[in-house]
Design an enzyme around this catalytic site. Sequence first.
Site, mmCIF file in Angstrom:
data_model
loop_
_atom_site.group_PDB
_atom_site.id
_atom_site.type_symbol
_atom_site.label_atom_id
_atom_site.label_comp_id
_atom_site.label_asym_id
_atom_site.label_seq_id
_atom_site.Cartn_x
_atom_site.Cartn_y
_atom_site.Cartn_z
ATOM 1 N N HIS A 99 32.233 35.621 50.185
ATOM 2 C CA HIS A 99 33.431 36.427 49.951
ATOM 3 C C HIS A 99 33.146 37.588 49.002
ATOM 4 O O HIS A 99 32.160 37.587 48.262
ATOM 5 C CB HIS A 99 34.561 35.572 49.356
ATOM 6 N N ASP A 101 35.423 39.397 45.945
ATOM 7 C CA ASP A 101 36.521 38.857 45.153
ATOM 8 C C ASP A 101 37.884 39.474 45.488
ATOM 9 O O ASP A 101 38.038 40.700 45.523
ATOM 10 C CB ASP A 101 36.226 39.025 43.653
ATOM 11 N N HIS A 255 29.328 37.423 47.742
ATOM 12 C CA HIS A 255 28.588 36.330 47.112
ATOM 13 C C HIS A 255 29.107 34.985 47.589
ATOM 14 O O HIS A 255 30.202 34.884 48.171
ATOM 15 C CB HIS A 255 28.647 36.429 45.590
ATOM 16 N N ARG A 270 34.578 33.703 33.523
ATOM 17 C CA ARG A 270 34.635 34.809 34.488
ATOM 18 C C ARG A 270 35.662 35.841 34.047
ATOM 19 O O ARG A 270 36.779 35.488 33.645
ATOM 20 C CB ARG A 270 35.048 34.199 35.828
HETATM 21 C C1 SIN Z 1 32.944 33.297 42.164
HETATM 22 O O1 SIN Z 1 32.994 33.252 43.383
HETATM 23 O O2 SIN Z 1 33.523 34.163 41.524
HETATM 24 C C2 SIN Z 1 32.145 32.257 41.410
HETATM 25 C C3 SIN Z 1 30.701 32.283 41.758
HETATM 26 C C4 SIN Z 1 29.939 31.187 41.074
HETATM 27 O O3 SIN Z 1 30.517 30.323 40.413
HETATM 28 O O4 SIN Z 1 28.708 31.184 41.198
#
Ligand code: SIN
Length: 279
Positions: A99, A101, A255, A270
């Site tokens: 995805h 974000d 990612h 995050r």
């Molecule tokens: C995310 O998708 O923002 C998290 C990625 C992760 O935890 O590696």
Amino acid sequence: MANETKISQLSGALGAEISGIDVARIGDTDFASIYDAFLEFGVIALRDQNLSPEAFVATAKRFGSLAEYPFAEGLDGHPEITVIIKEPHQTSNFGGMWHTDTTYQPEPPKATLLYAVETPAVGGDTLFADMRLAYEQLSPGMRELLGNLHAINSSTLHAASLRANHLKSGSMTGKEAAPRALEAKHPVVRTHPETQRKGLYVNPAHTSMFAGMTREESTPILDYLFRQQTRPELTCRLNWQPGTLAIWDNRSTQHCAINDYDGHRREMWRITIKGDRPR
Ligand code: SIN
């Protein structure tokens, strides 16, 4: 940058690891080099950082204004920081699907900063893929077709697999207790507002169909794009250690958090940075 600073690419496609830098203490010139690397490589990883919540927030603010994550409360006293935890008893993870974000927002975040607080001894890596290369490697005919299309992005498409277990555990509560369905229409090919490079802007977690087409018509093309945009040669893999800080550009990458560490704990902080309306 300082003499001891080293930049090593993570793969032939995207990603770079930067060592020998204390991000909380760098001046404007060094920060400008970090920002240039972020734009060029799509994702950068800074090793061996030691960030308090305050230092993490201050570092994030150098990348732009802070955004709010629509589905979770932040860290106590630091609402800008979303805490992502997978506990040893949990079996699904957050973000365990390719995805970009929150593309279901009208102005999705331009960047995400993820700081590793606790990591499993083995596993828990994150994959990244380069959407500039994904676009550039399409045929001229497909690029022309996609250049005229918009797509619908929805928060409900794979909500269960993206977030569910974290809610059950109580690690992400509050806002998610009454989840909203968010939806946004974006161009399928996006021009990066800073580099002007074009990139593919659909993703399997949030993109449901092309605007003005039926789902039946959209699905075969979207399925092809989802396969093409995450081919191994367009990716890099980031291995986390406590103290690793990664910053990725949501305008040029996707990612996927790999869920291969059941029985072990992983805790990440995050912060997302406000973006503009994709064009
Ligand atoms: C995310 O998708 O923002 C998290 C990625 C992760 O935890 O590696």
